[in-house]
Design a protein around this motif. Structure first.
Motif, PDB file in Angstrom:
ATOM      1  N   ILE A  45       0.839  -1.205   0.000  1.00  0.00           N
ATOM      2  CA  ILE A  45       0.000   0.000   0.000  1.00  0.00           C
ATOM      3  C   ILE A  45       0.870   1.249   0.000  1.00  0.00           C
ATOM      4  O   ILE A  45       0.547   2.264  -0.632  1.00  0.00           O
ATOM      5  N   LEU A  46       2.016   1.171   0.674  1.00  0.00           N
ATOM      6  CA  LEU A  46       2.899   2.328   0.824  1.00  0.00           C
ATOM      7  C   LEU A  46       3.586   2.707  -0.485  1.00  0.00           C
ATOM      8  O   LEU A  46       3.770   3.904  -0.772  1.00  0.00           O
ATOM      9  N   ILE A  47       3.960   1.720  -1.288  1.00  0.00           N
ATOM     10  CA  ILE A  47       4.771   1.974  -2.486  1.00  0.00           C
ATOM     11  C   ILE A  47       4.136   3.000  -3.427  1.00  0.00           C
ATOM     12  O   ILE A  47       4.804   3.964  -3.834  1.00  0.00           O
ATOM     13  N   PHE A  51       5.505   7.134  -4.577  1.00  0.00           N
ATOM     14  CA  PHE A  51       5.953   7.326  -5.962  1.00  0.00           C
ATOM     15  C   PHE A  51       6.216   8.812  -6.208  1.00  0.00           C
ATOM     16  O   PHE A  51       5.397   9.672  -5.910  1.00  0.00           O
ATOM     17  N   GLY A  52       7.382   9.118  -6.743  1.00  0.00           N
ATOM     18  CA  GLY A  52       7.733  10.498  -7.013  1.00  0.00           C
ATOM     19  C   GLY A  52       8.471  11.172  -5.875  1.00  0.00           C
ATOM     20  O   GLY A  52       9.000  12.276  -6.044  1.00  0.00           O
ATOM     21  N   GLY A 201       4.711  -2.674 -20.535  1.00  0.00           N
ATOM     22  CA  GLY A 201       4.549  -3.739 -19.559  1.00  0.00           C
ATOM     23  C   GLY A 201       3.581  -3.358 -18.454  1.00  0.00           C
ATOM     24  O   GLY A 201       3.129  -2.203 -18.367  1.00  0.00           O
ATOM     25  N   LEU A 202       3.271  -4.323 -17.618  1.00  0.00           N
ATOM     26  CA  LEU A 202       2.354  -4.082 -16.508  1.00  0.00           C
ATOM     27  C   LEU A 202       3.068  -3.292 -15.425  1.00  0.00           C
ATOM     28  O   LEU A 202       4.173  -3.653 -15.013  1.00  0.00           O
ATOM     29  N   ASP A 203       2.452  -2.222 -14.964  1.00  0.00           N
ATOM     30  CA  ASP A 203       3.074  -1.364 -13.953  1.00  0.00           C
ATOM     31  C   ASP A 203       3.314  -2.157 -12.678  1.00  0.00           C
ATOM     32  O   ASP A 203       2.395  -2.779 -12.142  1.00  0.00           O
ATOM     33  N   ILE A 204       4.554  -2.133 -12.169  1.00  0.00           N
ATOM     34  CA  ILE A 204       4.914  -2.922 -10.989  1.00  0.00           C
ATOM     35  C   ILE A 204       4.148  -2.463  -9.752  1.00  0.00           C
ATOM     36  O   ILE A 204       3.818  -3.266  -8.873  1.00  0.00           O
ATOM     37  N   VAL A 205       3.815  -1.170  -9.677  1.00  0.00           N
ATOM     38  CA  VAL A 205       3.056  -0.664  -8.538  1.00  0.00           C
ATOM     39  C   VAL A 205       1.662  -1.279  -8.522  1.00  0.00           C
ATOM     40  O   VAL A 205       1.168  -1.731  -7.482  1.00  0.00           O
ATOM     41  N   VAL A 206       1.017  -1.302  -9.676  1.00  0.00           N
ATOM     42  CA  VAL A 206      -0.325  -1.883  -9.782  1.00  0.00           C
ATOM     43  C   VAL A 206      -0.286  -3.365  -9.427  1.00  0.00           C
ATOM     44  O   VAL A 206      -1.147  -3.873  -8.704  1.00  0.00           O
ATOM     45  N   LEU A 207       0.734  -4.056  -9.922  1.00  0.00           N
ATOM     46  CA  LEU A 207       0.847  -5.491  -9.661  1.00  0.00           C
ATOM     47  C   LEU A 207       1.038  -5.777  -8.174  1.00  0.00           C
ATOM     48  O   LEU A 207       0.331  -6.609  -7.592  1.00  0.00           O
ATOM     49  N   LEU A 336      12.112  -0.847  -4.877  1.00  0.00           N
ATOM     50  CA  LEU A 336      13.371  -0.324  -5.405  1.00  0.00           C
ATOM     51  C   LEU A 336      13.257  -0.060  -6.901  1.00  0.00           C
ATOM     52  O   LEU A 336      13.708   0.982  -7.404  1.00  0.00           O
ATOM     53  N   LEU A 337      12.635  -1.003  -7.611  1.00  0.00           N
ATOM     54  CA  LEU A 337      12.492  -0.847  -9.057  1.00  0.00           C
ATOM     55  C   LEU A 337      11.589   0.333  -9.389  1.00  0.00           C
ATOM     56  O   LEU A 337      11.816   1.039 -10.379  1.00  0.00           O
ATOM     57  N   VAL A 338      10.559   0.553  -8.565  1.00  0.00           N
ATOM     58  CA  VAL A 338       9.661   1.688  -8.786  1.00  0.00           C
ATOM     59  C   VAL A 338      10.440   3.002  -8.750  1.00  0.00           C
ATOM     60  O   VAL A 338      10.144   3.943  -9.496  1.00  0.00           O
TER      61      VAL A 338
END
Length: 499
Positions: A45-47, A51-52, A201-207, A336-338
């Motif tokens: 939930i935090l990620i 973002f940003g 690709g599929l957004d890692i945050v959404v996944l 980290l990837l985000v």
């Protein structure tokens, strides 16, 4: 390494980053204390909410939530006999028995002190062991990194779930998701169904959010519990000091912390295993093993020290090789990837202030846990247990939806979030682990790119990618990881047949 730590220290001690660690620790306490929510869910939930933001600010919140959530799970375990997190199950055995004897405050004090000691030693192990492992990884070429990715998939798939087949299927689902988007070599779109938002690709945050945040919320709705915890249990009074008995507890703290660190470094083992192994070890060496399970504070100390020691240690293989030691580490890997930080030697080379700062934040959050996780804070945050879960569900969903939408300002992401969440809920009901899916998405593209690069370098010679000594060792480890569970299952079936 010392120069890098000294250089990162001013960034860690900046007021904003200190506040981030404190805020994450407080949030982790609340998340861990709420049954049904886990640290994995909290960080997922935090990620999107970070973002940003500055990477060190975001990582500071994750570090605080990781350590704070580990102890937070002990609050309902001790007070209600309900594990706040899966890793706090062993704490119930003696913690709740102490509560029934009127020693709830002392049990919580033992839990927080033990968790702090385990977390501090774990953070020190991260600082000491991660840099040498990075130097070792510099010996790796494309072929070796390909086999590291394969080993990571095999290890996590087999250990994060009781069923090896389901773990492998979950990893394959992640690999399939990882192929969505443009081909890294040709630029041809794959499995995008002509949808422009899927071109990258599929957004890692959404996944991550869909996999780990939606299923617990749906479970809360399914249970529809309208009654929270009784306020009488939260009237806690000071009942002695565990620090006055440090000589009695110190051997347990040290042994349990070592167990937690070793289990944390092993990819996929996770906190649940470390707390049970630490508990069993304390019981084995105790002069009164029969008192365990009947309210022995040493049982609480062992479980929570092992649980805390697993935290930072699980990040050692995650930061250096991209192989997380636990489900939470897998989500932090996604975090980290985000923020544009790819694990491996290049992370330590290109972003030393961030990565060494994160290590120091893990250590700092462990000390902060001692300050904010004391009895007074436990009383305050424990009040969250009185809120019925049926009311928590829409509140959590609101934060999740706002966070995901804010990443790209896209309704498509919300639709994907809902779809992924529904699929993840079904998979959880069928006992498919979620962490291998994340690892498939993260390690799949890595394995593909490194394999192609290795084949290009070798002129298409497939034998060459398995001929180096390091590759052979990694292949042997992969085979062992896959065969060992099948061997154990065969042995168990033989014993059952002869019984």
């Amino acid at each position: 390494m010392i120069d890098a730590l000294v250089s990162a220290l001013p960034h860690v001690l900046a007021p904003a980053n200190l506040f981030a660690v404190l805020l994450g620790t407080v949030a982790g306490l609340v998340v861990g204390a709420l049954p049904g929510l886990t640290v994995t869910t909290g960080i997922a939930i935090l990620i999107p909410l970070t973002f940003g933001l500055d990477p060190l600010f975001a990582l500071g919140m994750m570090a605080g939530m990781y350590n704070g959530g580990s102890y937070g799970g002990a609050i309902p375990a001790i007070l209600m006999r309900v594990p706040g997190t899966p890793a706090s199950v062993a704490t119930i055995l003696d913690g709740y028995e102490m509560t029934k004897r009127g020693q709830a405050a002392y049990a919580l004090q033992v839990a927080v002190v033990s968790g702090v000691i385990g977390s501090v030693l774990s953070a020190i192990s991260l600082i000491l062991f991660a840099p040498p492992l990075v130097k070792l990884s510099l010996l790796f070429g494309p072929a070796e990194f390909f086999w590291v990715a394969v080993l990571g998939l095999a290890t996590v798939s087999s250990l994060l779930g009781e069923d090896l087949i389901k773990g492998l299927i979950a990893a394959l689902i992640g690999l399939a998701i990882g192929t969505i988007g443009q081909d890294i070599s040709t630029g041809v779109e794959r499995f995008t169904f002509d949808l422009l938002p899927l071109a990258d690709g599929l957004d890692i945050v959404v996944l991550l959010t869909g996999l780990f945040a939606i299923p617990p919320v749906m479970q809360m709705i399914e249970e529809a519990l309208k009654v929270g915890m009784s306020g009488d249990l939260l009237k806690l009074r000071r009942q002695g000091s565990v620090l006055s008995k440090w000589r009695e507890f110190m051997p347990i703290w040290l042994r349990s912390s070592v167990i937690g660190i070793v289990i944390g470094i092993l990819p996929g083992a996770g906190g649940s295993m470390s707390c049970f192994l630490a508990y069993n070890d304390a019981k084995r060496i105790s002069k009164n093993p029969e008192s365990f399970g009947k309210g022995n504070p040493e049982g609480v100390a062992a479980s929570e020290a092992g649980n805390g020691a697993d935290n930072a240690a699980s990040l050692i293989p995650a930061l250096t090789l991209g192989i997380p030691g636990s489900g939470v580490a897998a989500v932090i890997l996604g975090g980290l990837l985000v923020h544009g930080l790819r694990p491996g030697p290049q992370l330590f080379r290109d972003h030393p202030d961030v990565i060494y700062g994160f290590m120091l934040q893990m250590l700092l959050s462990a000390f902060l846990l001692a300050l904010v996780g004391g009895l007074a804070a436990t009383r305050i945050f424990g009040q969250a247990l009185r809120l019925p879960r049926i009311m928590l569900a829409p509140i959590i969903m609101l934060f999740v939806a706002v966070g995901v939408y804010a990443v790209n300002n896209s309704m498509f992401d919300l639709y994907m979030l809902l779809g992924i969440g529904l699929v993840a809920y079904v998979l959880e009901k069928l006992d498919y682990p979620s962490a291998p899916i994340v690892l498939g998405v993260i390690l799949g593209p890595l394995a593909e790119s490194q394999l192609r690069l290795a084949l290009t370098i070798s002129g298409g010679n497939a034998v060459a990618i398995a001929s180096s000594p390091i590759s052979m060792i990694l292949i042997a480890l992969t085979l062992f990881v896959l065969v060992a569970p099948l061997w154990r299952a065969w042995q168990d079936s033989r014993k059952a047949a002869t019984a």
